[in-house]
Design a protein around this motif. Sequence first.
Motif, PDB file in Angstrom:
ATOM      1  N   UNK A   8      -7.536 -10.212  34.266  1.00 41.90           N
ATOM      2  CA  UNK A   8      -7.747  -9.346  33.292  1.00 41.90           C
ATOM      3  C   UNK A   8      -9.286  -9.115  32.742  1.00 41.90           C
ATOM      4  N   UNK A   9      -9.312  -8.290  31.739  1.00 41.06           N
ATOM      5  CA  UNK A   9     -10.530  -7.875  31.429  1.00 41.06           C
ATOM      6  C   UNK A   9     -11.307  -8.535  30.248  1.00 41.06           C
ATOM      7  N   UNK A  10     -12.425  -8.683  30.046  1.00 43.61           N
ATOM      8  CA  UNK A  10     -13.197  -9.595  28.959  1.00 43.61           C
ATOM      9  C   UNK A  10     -14.417  -8.568  28.807  1.00 43.61           C
ATOM     10  N   UNK A  11     -14.613  -8.064  27.684  1.00 41.59           N
ATOM     11  CA  UNK A  11     -15.987  -7.353  27.250  1.00 41.59           C
ATOM     12  C   UNK A  11     -16.530  -8.230  26.055  1.00 41.59           C
ATOM     13  N   UNK A  12     -17.901  -8.623  26.235  1.00 40.82           N
ATOM     14  CA  UNK A  12     -18.573  -9.267  24.910  1.00 40.82           C
ATOM     15  C   UNK A  12     -19.643  -8.433  24.771  1.00 40.82           C
ATOM     16  N   UNK A  13     -19.799  -8.241  23.475  1.00 43.94           N
ATOM     17  CA  UNK A  13     -20.814  -7.212  22.829  1.00 43.94           C
ATOM     18  C   UNK A  13     -21.676  -8.489  22.127  1.00 43.94           C
ATOM     19  N   UNK A  14     -22.890  -8.172  22.139  1.00 44.19           N
ATOM     20  CA  UNK A  14     -23.991  -8.901  21.330  1.00 44.19           C
ATOM     21  C   UNK A  14     -23.750 -10.399  21.358  1.00 44.19           C
ATOM     22  N   UNK A  15     -23.175 -10.941  20.253  1.00 44.08           N
ATOM     23  CA  UNK A  15     -22.833 -12.404  20.045  1.00 44.08           C
ATOM     24  C   UNK A  15     -21.928 -12.752  21.005  1.00 44.08           C
ATOM     25  N   UNK A  16     -20.960 -11.662  21.465  1.00 45.22           N
ATOM     26  CA  UNK A  16     -19.922 -11.901  22.301  1.00 45.22           C
ATOM     27  C   UNK A  16     -20.301 -12.133  23.645  1.00 45.22           C
ATOM     28  N   UNK A  17     -21.468 -11.373  24.200  1.00 46.09           N
ATOM     29  CA  UNK A  17     -22.199 -11.529  25.091  1.00 46.09           C
ATOM     30  C   UNK A  17     -22.857 -12.790  25.288  1.00 46.09           C
ATOM     31  N   UNK A  18     -23.575 -13.329  24.161  1.00 46.47           N
ATOM     32  CA  UNK A  18     -24.058 -14.642  24.074  1.00 46.47           C
ATOM     33  C   UNK A  18     -23.334 -15.707  24.239  1.00 46.47           C
ATOM     34  N   UNK A  58     -23.121 -18.710  12.042  1.00 42.22           N
ATOM     35  CA  UNK A  58     -24.332 -18.405  11.726  1.00 42.22           C
ATOM     36  C   UNK A  58     -25.545 -18.506  12.894  1.00 42.22           C
ATOM     37  N   UNK A  59     -25.180 -18.788  14.086  1.00 38.92           N
ATOM     38  CA  UNK A  59     -25.756 -18.685  15.214  1.00 38.92           C
ATOM     39  C   UNK A  59     -26.864 -20.107  14.918  1.00 38.92           C
ATOM     40  N   UNK A  60     -26.338 -20.996  14.025  1.00 38.74           N
ATOM     41  CA  UNK A  60     -27.209 -22.151  13.722  1.00 38.74           C
ATOM     42  C   UNK A  60     -28.036 -22.956  14.717  1.00 38.74           C
ATOM     43  N   UNK A  61     -26.986 -23.153  15.913  1.00 35.76           N
ATOM     44  CA  UNK A  61     -27.445 -23.916  16.671  1.00 35.76           C
ATOM     45  C   UNK A  61     -28.060 -23.233  18.010  1.00 35.76           C
ATOM     46  N   UNK A  62     -28.458 -21.984  17.893  1.00 36.95           N
ATOM     47  CA  UNK A  62     -28.759 -20.917  18.995  1.00 36.95           C
ATOM     48  C   UNK A  62     -27.649 -19.919  18.999  1.00 36.95           C
ATOM     49  N   UNK A  63     -27.956 -18.925  19.375  1.00 40.16           N
ATOM     50  CA  UNK A  63     -26.779 -17.824  19.160  1.00 40.16           C
ATOM     51  C   UNK A  63     -25.633 -18.150  19.954  1.00 40.16           C
ATOM     52  N   UNK A  64     -24.429 -18.255  19.347  1.00 40.63           N
ATOM     53  CA  UNK A  64     -23.246 -18.537  19.931  1.00 40.63           C
ATOM     54  C   UNK A  64     -22.824 -19.876  20.428  1.00 40.63           C
ATOM     55  N   UNK A  65     -23.676 -20.762  20.275  1.00 37.17           N
ATOM     56  CA  UNK A  65     -23.624 -21.991  20.616  1.00 37.17           C
ATOM     57  C   UNK A  65     -22.747 -22.976  20.213  1.00 37.17           C
ATOM     58  N   UNK A  66     -22.426 -22.979  18.858  1.00 40.59           N
ATOM     59  CA  UNK A  66     -21.489 -23.504  18.066  1.00 40.59           C
ATOM     60  C   UNK A  66     -20.246 -22.961  18.312  1.00 40.59           C
ATOM     61  N   UNK A 116     -31.854 -12.510  18.844  1.00 40.11           N
ATOM     62  CA  UNK A 116     -31.564 -13.427  19.970  1.00 40.11           C
ATOM     63  C   UNK A 116     -31.199 -12.309  21.152  1.00 40.11           C
ATOM     64  N   UNK A 117     -31.808 -11.529  21.816  1.00 46.47           N
ATOM     65  CA  UNK A 117     -31.150 -10.790  22.763  1.00 46.47           C
ATOM     66  C   UNK A 117     -32.180 -10.599  24.043  1.00 46.47           C
ATOM     67  N   UNK A 118     -33.184 -11.632  24.066  1.00 45.88           N
ATOM     68  CA  UNK A 118     -33.897 -11.531  25.512  1.00 45.88           C
ATOM     69  C   UNK A 118     -33.354 -12.234  26.597  1.00 45.88           C
ATOM     70  N   UNK A 138     -29.543 -15.844  26.634  1.00 48.01           N
ATOM     71  CA  UNK A 138     -30.117 -15.099  25.721  1.00 48.01           C
ATOM     72  C   UNK A 138     -31.031 -15.775  24.717  1.00 48.01           C
ATOM     73  N   UNK A 139     -32.260 -15.457  24.515  1.00 49.21           N
ATOM     74  CA  UNK A 139     -32.990 -16.220  23.560  1.00 49.21           C
ATOM     75  C   UNK A 139     -33.758 -15.034  22.658  1.00 49.21           C
ATOM     76  N   UNK A 140     -34.388 -15.864  21.885  1.00 50.98           N
ATOM     77  CA  UNK A 140     -35.325 -14.993  20.991  1.00 50.98           C
ATOM     78  C   UNK A 140     -36.139 -13.903  21.406  1.00 50.98           C
ATOM     79  N   UNK A 141     -36.073 -12.899  20.497  1.00 52.04           N
ATOM     80  CA  UNK A 141     -36.737 -11.624  20.957  1.00 52.04           C
ATOM     81  C   UNK A 141     -38.198 -11.940  21.268  1.00 52.04           C
TER      82      UNK A 141
END
Lengths: 993, 273
Positions: free
Chosen positions: B100-110, B63-71, B171-173, B131-134
């Motif tokens: 090897x390659x890793x790609x993170x998108x959105x929450x994966x990037x966070x 749920x991004x409850x502790x900040x995006x991707x923190x938990x 939270x994409x800033x 990455x923080x709140x817009x």
Amino acid sequence: MAWRIVVGLKDGVKDARGERVRREISEHLGYRLEKVQTLDVYTVAADLSDAEVELAARGPFSDPVIQDVAINRPLAGGFDMLIEVGFRPGVTDNTGRTAKEAIQYITGRPFKINEGVYTSTQYLLTGLTDKTVAERIAKDFLANGLIQRWTILAADELDPQVGVPVTVPRVVSDSSPTVRGINLQISDRGLLDISRVGMLALNLEEMQKIQRHIADPQVVVEREKVGLGAELTDVELEALAQTWSEHCKHKIFSAKIEYEDENGNKETIDSLFKTYIVGATRDIREKMGDKDFCLSVFKDNAGVIEFTDDWSLVFKVETHNSPSALDPYGGALTGIVGVNRDGVGTGMGARLIFNTDVFCFASPFLEKELPPRLLHPRRIFEGVVEGVEHGGNKSGIPTINGSLVFDERFAGKPLVYCGTAAIMPRLLHGKPCHEKKVQVGDHIVMTGGLIGKDGIHGATFSSEELHEGSPVTAVQIGDPITQRKMFDFLTIARDRGLYNSFTDNGAGGLSSSVGEMAEDTGGCELHLDRAPLKYSGLHPWEILISEAQERMTLAVPAENLAEFISLAKEMDVVATDLGQFTDSGYFHCLFEGKTVSYLSMKFLHEGVPQMVLPAKWQPQARVEPVFSQPQDLTAELRKLLGRLNICSKESVVRRYDHEVQAGTVIKPLVGVANDGPSDAAVFRPLLDSFVGVVVSHGICPSYSDIDTYHMMACAIDEGLRNFVAVGGNIDHVAGLDNFCWCDPVKSDKTPDGEYKAAQLVRANKALYDYCVAFGVPLISGKDSMKNDYQIGDTKISIPPTVLFSVIGKIEDARKAVSMDVKRPGDLVYLLGDTCDELGGSEYYAGQGELGSKVPQVDAETALLRYRTLHQAQQQGVIASCHDLSDGGLGVALAEKAFAGGYGMRVALADVAVDAEMRDDKILFSESQSRLLVTVKPVDQTGFESLFRGQSCQLLGKVVAEPLLSITGQAGDSVISAPIDQLKEAWQAPLREM
Amino acid sequence: MSKTVKAMVIAGNGTNCEREVAFACRQAGAEVSEIVHIAELLAGRVKLEDYHLLNLAGGFLDGDDLGSAKAGANRLLYARVADSEQTIADQLKQFVADGKLVMGVCNGFQLMVKMGLLPALAGNQQQSCSLTINDGGRFEDRWTWLKVNPESACVFTRGLEKLYLPVRHGEGKFVADSRETLQRLEEQHLSVVKYADADGQPTMVYPDNPNGSLAAIAGVCDPSGRLFGLMPHPEAYLHRTHHPRWTREDLPEEGMGLWLYRNAVNFIREELL
């Protein structure tokens, strides 16, 4: 030991959340503050070392790049007033749950039962010293007293060493679980007192029926065998109240109605539901014969129709009005994640593909004193939108279609419709996936969340009007992540064939889910003491009817039980064996081995007496308003575009992820700048196929004030019109009705009950007539019948409202059509006649009038038009298509033009009218079944030959100059406006919401 | 190892985009593209080492409850794989060390940024950006233009100039812990994609820059170019019907988002097989 971990942004990092709060305090309450900062607080109450708490604080709880952390000391500084808002004991705290899990990962030790993490938020206000104002900001904006508590401290009151003192909002209960016997052999008044005091919503007749049942000597003999006596237990009474509630049994839709029309003709209707809703579908399916695409209607959590050879389509729409009135965020969040369980819990299980939402509110700009217990519509707006946003976005389900409808009467009760669609394989392990059946001996297994006191009496509460004593426990907060984990698990369990049946725990909790599933076998043995609890101290009846969220009940064969439970454990999902389904004939509940409920299944499910309802139709005397045509119709058009029911809802749409799952082909926002209003959504659920689902809806409560018959007809037509506008196939479409009514049962509280009941009858008659005429089967639906507010002398009843949702198919989504004009030179056609039908229109409403000539639907010509349009779309000759609804032709032209970024030149003289009409009425009439299309000149012949013999008028063309120019019947210019200006008028009202 | 390109998407605990990411990898030519529930990794039945491309998909971990991707990051760091002392983060470290390659998108990037996998300037996994709140304070779904840095070592964006993709986040800033960090990001061309205006120039103006990201940064890679993360969703534009204006513009069948996955698959085929 308890710790307070406070997390705040470092100096220089923008506090966007604080800034938003500052702005909203100004917008909602009118207090202008200099600055608002926000801090997150975690109160950790568990057996941990300081070092472990430090690890958590510096690890998962904070971000070293942007945040500072303090443990057991304040972080706040440079403010005037501090408001800390946290949850009341027992309220679902999702962040607290995640925080607890995070600590468990770090320490490798599980928390004990009364240990926990509790979250709160500190708001540091600058530019405010008045505590009473701070109190008002806390009470009316930052917090909801039903579920939250707050602390207010002036800067000089904050202890610089300790900060805000630690409080642990743990549920403290010293009561031990007990079962009360209830003597029902008492006076009628006594019976009613029991019902009222216990929040049971049972009427006298129902109480008497229970009284007689329990006194039956044969019943007593059977009860004595299991250790019960002649008194009903509280567990049994609660189970009956829940099962017999309006919410669960739909007593009004099942009632015998004595209906009298305006000419004194009388008829008896034995169940509106069976006569008109089930009846329509039965008749339509018969007529469709082997083309019948319905698979499962009315019997499951959602309706199921054929989609492709391999996949079926599932659809359900629910309302969550009463909880949203009390706690808009929690109510709406629970609404959306709740309806998701219906979609998933259909047949043997389905995968969710999209959500829809429709809200009815009073104006967020309402400047009126509101009666007690009502929240300001702006707060409701904000809370509901945020609730559905979190519910949908976090669940990974795109929200692709919806509306906002405004009427002042929705201040009394907002309507929150949440819909969800899903797909399931046609066959699962060789059997139809949309069917399921519990077998005798199957274990009753509950999965997902734990049981608390949340949502107790939700079912009975929503069966009443909102009143002084409406219970706070009725409020719940959904948890999309716990639910998502459960769905991931259930999908695997389904594919491994581990269960025979399942359903969700919604209204009525276990009582409802187990009670309904037990109908398959004819009984159950349910051990309430085995249920996993959030905290100790719950009574057996509370465990039975708790509506704690994110739970499903399954029937698991004994041989699969061990595998089922171990898979759940591996996937971190709670699953508990609560007993077995039997063929005993009894709804048998036990607590610690002792029987606490022994109700015959037959009495529980069939015992409720049929209500008899009088209904008398008397059309209200309505007249057409008399006013002369306004001089400046361009100004009138701008005004209309800025009306709340018409203006852009972009600020809301963008808050919903409408593209996750990569299937949204026609998005809610379309056109050259991605901001035009789509009529409907097209969704491609299978990534490797172009077959699409089309979803749309119709809703027009303003017509109810004239005649609910035509309101219903118009809602159906609007839903279908939107559906065909984007390319939906009218021969593969199903409908779903959601009635939201004001109480139609005549009583002292509702002296006009006969009229309201007659309105209900008329809407149902239209539902039957028009579904049959259009050949659209109904597959599921719901009713919410007590949408009134009554405290003291103030009563607010909502306008009778039906949401008609439509779901169907488009064979190839690449043939879908959007509403925006595409290029200069294209020809503009209007399909359908325009009549003097402005009763209930937005134009009249803008003049403060209602009128009498409500739009009427001619299904026969409309159906032919919709079929022909589909042909034209299949042939690719339609460049754009937009339906005409609120605001009529004028609004549709403007929207098409500014969405496409080009002007249009059209002539009203070419509009087909049924009688002489003024220019303003032609422009703003809301005659139904009309569509505005544009066609490339090269396709003109093909298009016109398709529509030969039908009402199809060439009005003009699309032009490069960004100007909407409309000439009147006399050839004079009646509207001339730059499209940017029109767009601005349309976008401005809700832009900042 | 056989000559098949193997891609994996980790699912569970709130990921949402795993199906379309797995589909994108298949479309791009990966012979194997599997959605693996994290429970499978924690049970030890599936191992990262058997794959070439790891996708961390969009969603709301916990749920991004502790900040995006923190938990989510915390779980990878602490939860142990059954019958071992290894965490998934340990496996991931080895995966990266293997080139090897890793790609993170959105929450994966966070997730990658908060685990210190990106931009990994110092070569260690110390978090230097976030990455923080817009700036607008809200979640937003909106299509954005991205300018691709042609000098970046990023293997995913090779040969690309601009992209049109949707952002869908609250939270994409993008922010950095210091001016120096930003400077190094720019000098080493690790700031791979930037929000751009209609003329293709990086912009700080809303809504072209939808969240107020520092230096308009929408995505970054590590110095090797093999680890890449971005807020916009490439898996949301695989076919022309995903484009918001496909009904009015002449567009190629294939969507721009697919290019990133194709680059990854081609790179694996050329360098890792």
